[in-house]
Design a protein around this motif. Sequence first.
Motif, PDB file in Angstrom:
ATOM      1  N   HIS A 164       0.855  -1.181   0.000  1.00 46.66           N
ATOM      2  CA  HIS A 164       0.000   0.000   0.000  1.00 46.66           C
ATOM      3  C   HIS A 164       0.892   1.233   0.000  1.00 46.66           C
ATOM      4  N   TRP A 165       0.280   2.391  -0.097  1.00 51.03           N
ATOM      5  CA  TRP A 165       1.036   3.639  -0.233  1.00 51.03           C
ATOM      6  C   TRP A 165       1.984   3.883   0.936  1.00 51.03           C
ATOM      7  N   ALA A 166       1.657   3.415   2.123  1.00 53.78           N
ATOM      8  CA  ALA A 166       2.492   3.684   3.302  1.00 53.78           C
ATOM      9  C   ALA A 166       3.816   2.945   3.273  1.00 53.78           C
ATOM     10  N   ASN A 167       3.932   1.891   2.458  1.00 54.10           N
ATOM     11  CA  ASN A 167       5.204   1.166   2.404  1.00 54.10           C
ATOM     12  C   ASN A 167       5.766   1.052   0.992  1.00 54.10           C
ATOM     13  N   ALA A 168       5.141   1.719   0.033  1.00 50.93           N
ATOM     14  CA  ALA A 168       5.533   1.584  -1.370  1.00 50.93           C
ATOM     15  C   ALA A 168       6.844   2.293  -1.705  1.00 50.93           C
ATOM     16  N   GLY A 169       7.383   3.056  -0.768  1.00 52.43           N
ATOM     17  CA  GLY A 169       8.659   3.725  -1.012  1.00 52.43           C
ATOM     18  C   GLY A 169       9.866   2.871  -0.669  1.00 52.43           C
ATOM     19  N   GLY A 170       9.610   1.664  -0.169  1.00 51.67           N
ATOM     20  CA  GLY A 170      10.707   0.764   0.190  1.00 51.67           C
ATOM     21  C   GLY A 170      10.873   0.642   1.693  1.00 51.67           C
ATOM     22  N   TYR A 171      12.081   0.283   2.086  1.00 54.72           N
ATOM     23  CA  TYR A 171      12.368   0.052   3.504  1.00 54.72           C
ATOM     24  C   TYR A 171      13.692   0.701   3.859  1.00 54.72           C
ATOM     25  N   ASP A 172      13.711   1.473   4.928  1.00 58.84           N
ATOM     26  CA  ASP A 172      14.923   2.129   5.414  1.00 58.84           C
ATOM     27  C   ASP A 172      15.594   1.198   6.421  1.00 58.84           C
ATOM     28  N   GLU A 173      16.679   0.553   5.988  1.00 59.94           N
ATOM     29  CA  GLU A 173      17.379  -0.421   6.841  1.00 59.94           C
ATOM     30  C   GLU A 173      17.957   0.242   8.088  1.00 59.94           C
ATOM     31  N   GLU A 174      18.498   1.442   7.942  1.00 59.69           N
ATOM     32  CA  GLU A 174      19.125   2.112   9.079  1.00 59.69           C
ATOM     33  C   GLU A 174      18.110   2.454  10.169  1.00 59.69           C
ATOM     34  N   ARG A 175      16.982   2.957   9.762  1.00 59.92           N
ATOM     35  CA  ARG A 175      15.947   3.328  10.734  1.00 59.92           C
ATOM     36  C   ARG A 175      15.043   2.166  11.105  1.00 59.92           C
ATOM     37  N   GLY A 176      15.056   1.120  10.274  1.00 54.50           N
ATOM     38  CA  GLY A 176      14.201  -0.030  10.529  1.00 54.50           C
ATOM     39  C   GLY A 176      12.729   0.277  10.358  1.00 54.50           C
ATOM     40  N   GLU A 177      12.412   1.061   9.311  1.00 50.36           N
ATOM     41  CA  GLU A 177      11.013   1.418   9.085  1.00 50.36           C
ATOM     42  C   GLU A 177      10.714   1.503   7.597  1.00 50.36           C
ATOM     43  N   GLU A 178       9.430   1.341   7.294  1.00 50.32           N
ATOM     44  CA  GLU A 178       8.988   1.439   5.912  1.00 50.32           C
ATOM     45  C   GLU A 178       8.999   2.887   5.449  1.00 50.32           C
ATOM     46  N   ILE A 179       9.230   3.070   4.165  1.00 47.87           N
ATOM     47  CA  ILE A 179       9.255   4.412   3.586  1.00 47.87           C
ATOM     48  C   ILE A 179       7.951   4.614   2.820  1.00 47.87           C
ATOM     49  N   PRO A 180       7.213   5.684   3.133  1.00 46.20           N
ATOM     50  CA  PRO A 180       5.968   5.909   2.391  1.00 46.20           C
ATOM     51  C   PRO A 180       6.253   6.365   0.965  1.00 46.20           C
ATOM     52  N   TYR A 181       5.284   6.131   0.108  1.00 44.57           N
ATOM     53  CA  TYR A 181       5.371   6.611  -1.264  1.00 44.57           C
ATOM     54  C   TYR A 181       5.284   8.128  -1.251  1.00 44.57           C
ATOM     55  N   ASN A 182       6.060   8.781  -2.128  1.00 41.28           N
ATOM     56  CA  ASN A 182       6.040  10.232  -2.228  1.00 41.28           C
ATOM     57  C   ASN A 182       5.567  10.613  -3.631  1.00 41.28           C
ATOM     58  N   CYS A 183       4.423  11.279  -3.706  1.00 37.87           N
ATOM     59  CA  CYS A 183       3.838  11.607  -5.009  1.00 37.87           C
ATOM     60  C   CYS A 183       4.561  12.745  -5.720  1.00 37.87           C
ATOM     61  N   LEU A 184       5.469  13.442  -5.017  1.00 39.47           N
ATOM     62  CA  LEU A 184       6.213  14.543  -5.638  1.00 39.47           C
ATOM     63  C   LEU A 184       7.552  14.091  -6.206  1.00 39.47           C
ATOM     64  N   THR A 185       8.114  13.014  -5.629  1.00 38.89           N
ATOM     65  CA  THR A 185       9.445  12.583  -6.055  1.00 38.89           C
ATOM     66  C   THR A 185       9.458  11.224  -6.740  1.00 38.89           C
ATOM     67  N   MET A 186       8.399  10.462  -6.628  1.00 43.74           N
ATOM     68  CA  MET A 186       8.342   9.128  -7.230  1.00 43.74           C
ATOM     69  C   MET A 186       7.389   9.145  -8.416  1.00 43.74           C
ATOM     70  N   ALA A 187       7.540   8.153  -9.285  1.00 44.82           N
ATOM     71  CA  ALA A 187       6.805   8.204 -10.559  1.00 44.82           C
ATOM     72  C   ALA A 187       6.039   6.932 -10.894  1.00 44.82           C
ATOM     73  N   GLU A 188       5.698   6.116  -9.898  1.00 43.34           N
ATOM     74  CA  GLU A 188       4.968   4.883 -10.180  1.00 43.34           C
ATOM     75  C   GLU A 188       3.453   5.085 -10.181  1.00 43.34           C
ATOM     76  N   HIS A 189       2.995   6.287  -9.908  1.00 41.56           N
ATOM     77  CA  HIS A 189       1.558   6.562  -9.876  1.00 41.56           C
ATOM     78  C   HIS A 189       1.126   7.235 -11.178  1.00 41.56           C
ATOM     79  N   TRP A 190      -0.189   7.400 -11.334  1.00 41.13           N
ATOM     80  CA  TRP A 190      -0.731   8.205 -12.430  1.00 41.13           C
ATOM     81  C   TRP A 190      -1.865   9.054 -11.865  1.00 41.13           C
ATOM     82  N   TRP A 191      -2.026  10.229 -12.460  1.00 35.75           N
ATOM     83  CA  TRP A 191      -3.027  11.182 -11.986  1.00 35.75           C
ATOM     84  C   TRP A 191      -4.329  10.971 -12.734  1.00 35.75           C
ATOM     85  N   LEU A 192      -5.416  10.900 -11.997  1.00 35.28           N
ATOM     86  CA  LEU A 192      -6.726  10.725 -12.600  1.00 35.28           C
ATOM     87  C   LEU A 192      -7.122  11.931 -13.441  1.00 35.28           C
TER      88      LEU A 192
END
Length: 200
Positions: A164-192
């Motif tokens: 889902h969007w809350a973990n679609a940005g990957g995983y930060d190994e150093e912090r041990g947490e999921e990375i949320p998707y960012n609609c301004l810097t990532m390009a896997e989405h499309w605008w309706l």
Amino acid sequence: MSCTEIYAFGKDGNAFLYDTVRNAWRGAMAVWNIMEKRYLPLYLPECVFHCNWYHPGMGNADIIAHLGYTPSRLFPFSGREDRSCEIWNLCKSEDVPERDRIVLATTLDDVLVPRAGFQKVIDAFMNFGGETNLSEQAKVLQKALDDENIIAIGWNQTSVSADHWANAGGYDEERGEEIPYNCLTMAEHWWLFSDEECDT
């Protein structure tokens, strides 16, 4: 019970779970079923033509009576006869009213709605009809429209899926947490909607 998850994107572009609407079955699946019945001819799986009771020229009502159910392109989701894309492709059909195309598009993967399009989606949800959870989703979008810190909305149509969007940005190994998707810097989405479509 599964739910429809609605994700908001803040001014930093990061996604976060904004709200949930009960009963995911009344979300995307209900919309797909309604769209199929409204805009596509009855789907007859290949096996129907090999039944000993079938004969050319049979009416749809007789076929449904023999089967004991109304066949759908949604079942099965896989296999030789997967025809579900015929439903999803209706969002591109000029023969379908814009309102219904908007509703259908919000059920598709990776779609985001910019803030300027919230009202169009709310109006489409409220006028779609049928037994869905769209009116509840519209209330969530109205709440988001009233919050100036939200720049976009996205969906996870069922909470039982892992991605889902809350973990679609990957995983930060150093912090041990999921990375949320960012609609301004990532390009896997499309605008309706484009900016121009939001203004109409």
